[in-house]
Write a protein that holds these residues in place. Structure first.
Motif, PDB file in Angstrom:
ATOM      1  N   ASP A 109       0.829  -1.216   0.000  1.00 55.33           N
ATOM      2  CA  ASP A 109       0.000   0.000   0.000  1.00 55.33           C
ATOM      3  C   ASP A 109       0.857   1.256   0.000  1.00 55.33           C
ATOM      4  OD1 ASP A 109      -2.311  -1.454  -0.042  1.00 55.33           O
ATOM      5  OD2 ASP A 109      -2.718  -1.268   2.105  1.00 55.33           O
ATOM      6  N   LEU A 110       1.894   1.266   0.823  1.00 55.44           N
ATOM      7  CA  LEU A 110       2.756   2.441   0.867  1.00 55.44           C
ATOM      8  C   LEU A 110       3.536   2.590  -0.425  1.00 55.44           C
ATOM      9  CD1 LEU A 110       3.978   4.849   2.246  1.00 55.44           C
ATOM     10  CD2 LEU A 110       5.550   3.324   3.470  1.00 55.44           C
ATOM     11  N   ALA A 111       3.940   1.479  -1.038  1.00 51.62           N
ATOM     12  CA  ALA A 111       4.656   1.554  -2.311  1.00 51.62           C
ATOM     13  C   ALA A 111       3.817   2.271  -3.361  1.00 51.62           C
ATOM     14  CB  ALA A 111       5.009   0.146  -2.794  1.00 51.62           C
ATOM     15  N   GLY A 112       2.492   2.004  -3.371  1.00 48.82           N
ATOM     16  CA  GLY A 112       1.621   2.702  -4.315  1.00 48.82           C
ATOM     17  C   GLY A 112       1.604   4.192  -4.084  1.00 48.82           C
TER      18      GLY A 112
ATOM     19  N   ALA B 212       3.422   8.082  -6.430  1.00 46.31           N
ATOM     20  CA  ALA B 212       2.530   9.193  -6.792  1.00 46.31           C
ATOM     21  C   ALA B 212       3.014  10.444  -6.066  1.00 46.31           C
ATOM     22  CB  ALA B 212       1.084   8.862  -6.414  1.00 46.31           C
ATOM     23  N   GLU B 213       2.402  11.582  -6.410  1.00 49.14           N
ATOM     24  CA  GLU B 213       2.756  12.821  -5.716  1.00 49.14           C
ATOM     25  C   GLU B 213       2.328  12.755  -4.254  1.00 49.14           C
ATOM     26  OE1 GLU B 213       4.638  14.943  -6.834  1.00 49.14           O
ATOM     27  OE2 GLU B 213       4.601  14.595  -8.980  1.00 49.14           O
ATOM     28  N   PRO B 214       3.080  13.374  -3.329  1.00 47.88           N
ATOM     29  CA  PRO B 214       4.251  14.235  -3.573  1.00 47.88           C
ATOM     30  C   PRO B 214       5.576  13.490  -3.559  1.00 47.88           C
ATOM     31  CG  PRO B 214       3.690  14.332  -1.258  1.00 47.88           C
ATOM     32  CD  PRO B 214       2.690  13.391  -1.889  1.00 47.88           C
ATOM     33  N   TYR B 215       5.526  12.139  -3.477  1.00 46.56           N
ATOM     34  CA  TYR B 215       6.751  11.381  -3.250  1.00 46.56           C
ATOM     35  C   TYR B 215       7.528  11.077  -4.522  1.00 46.56           C
ATOM     36  CZ  TYR B 215       4.417  10.694   1.223  1.00 46.56           C
ATOM     37  OH  TYR B 215       3.780  10.904   2.418  1.00 46.56           O
TER      38      TYR B 215
END
Length: 275
Positions: free
Chosen positions: A185-188, A192-195
């Motif tokens: 979940d965190l990988a998704g 994406a923004e802002p990462y």
């Protein structure tokens, strides 16, 4: 042949099992001798007991073939060298569970694999850091200090904030090797923004790596060469407790944290994203 149950073994040998833990002096002497041979004077100093109190217990341990006399000192026998480490392990296990009892009770610790739960006594020399009214950023400040003082950083997490991400990536920009294992979940979210722009800015940093765990991750851990920081989800909820961390500077605890990181890393795959 049917396997004998642990309860059956206990029933058969409960007198021998209880004998050690029923007596403070028996337990203290065995643990003390785990560090090497001791004289009667040494054992008096360690236990705070008189020779009259110790000698019958010494004879009891000699009769059980757990200790032996060697040139006037006492030492563990071959059987004692088998038994004593297990006593020491149980003592430290109970110590860490009681020392930070509320922390373990209130959090979901099932993301720790069984083999490392058995070694949780390695975390005895640790402290709990909490966000409190007088210092509402205590946990985050501790996290920043870990990164600032680290030569390398390994982390496992299912949560992230832009501030935490920037701090981790800042460590990588300083040339520190950084490896991060994240939940699916965190990988998704990271792609994406802002990462995503942060990740793209580190494309040329070969010592920065992110891996995706195929299994659920319900903890947040940062381990570095000088510190371990460990947090969990609140038990029975889907809320990560960002206001409480267990912190340790003890090399034994740091080594435990590194084993936990490697457990997750070995089961994960590199994060793939478009530059």
């Amino acid at each position: 042949m049917e396997k004998t149950s642990y309860l059956d073994i206990y029933d058969e040998f409960r007198e021998e099992i209880q004998a050690i833990f029923r007596s403070r002096l028996l337990t203290q002497m065995l643990v003390a001798l785990g560090g090497g041979s001791r004289s009667l004077s040494d054992l008096r100093d360690i236990t705070g007991s008189s020779s009259q109190a110790l000698i019958p217990k010494i004879r009891q341990l000699e009769s059980a073939h757990y200790i032996e006399s060697e040139r006037g000192d006492y030492t563990l026998s071959p059987l004692g060298r088998i038994v004593e480490p297990e006593i020491e392990r149980l003592v430290t296990l109970m110590g860490v569970l009681q020392r930070h009892r509320d922390f373990w009770i209130q959090h979901d610790i099932e993301s720790i694999p069984p083999v490392l739960l058995k070694e949780i006594g390695d975390l005895y020399n640790s402290d709990i850091v909490r966000d409190v009214e007088e210092n509402i950023f205590a946990v985050y400040t501790t996290f920043l200090n870990v990164l600032q003082n680290a030569k390398w950083v390994h982390a496992v997490s299912s949560i992230m904030s832009p501030a935490h991400a920037e701090a981790m990536m800042g460590a990588a920009r300083q040339g520190k090797p950084v490896e991060l294992v994240v939940s699916a979940d965190l990988a998704g979210k990271l792609t994406a923004e802002p990462y995503i722009d942060m990740l793209k800015s580190l494309a040329d940093y070969r010592d920065f790596r992110i891996y995706v765990s195929p299994v659920s991750v319900r903890l947040g851990m940062t381990v570095a060469d000088g510190c371990l920081s460990l947090g969990f989800y609140k038990r029975g909820t889907d809320a990560y407790d960002a206001a409480v961390d267990l912190i340790s500077l003890d090399p034994t605890a740091i080594a435990w944290g590194e084993r936990l990181f490697q457990h997750y890393k070995q089961r994960s795959e590199p994060l793939v994203y478009n530059l």
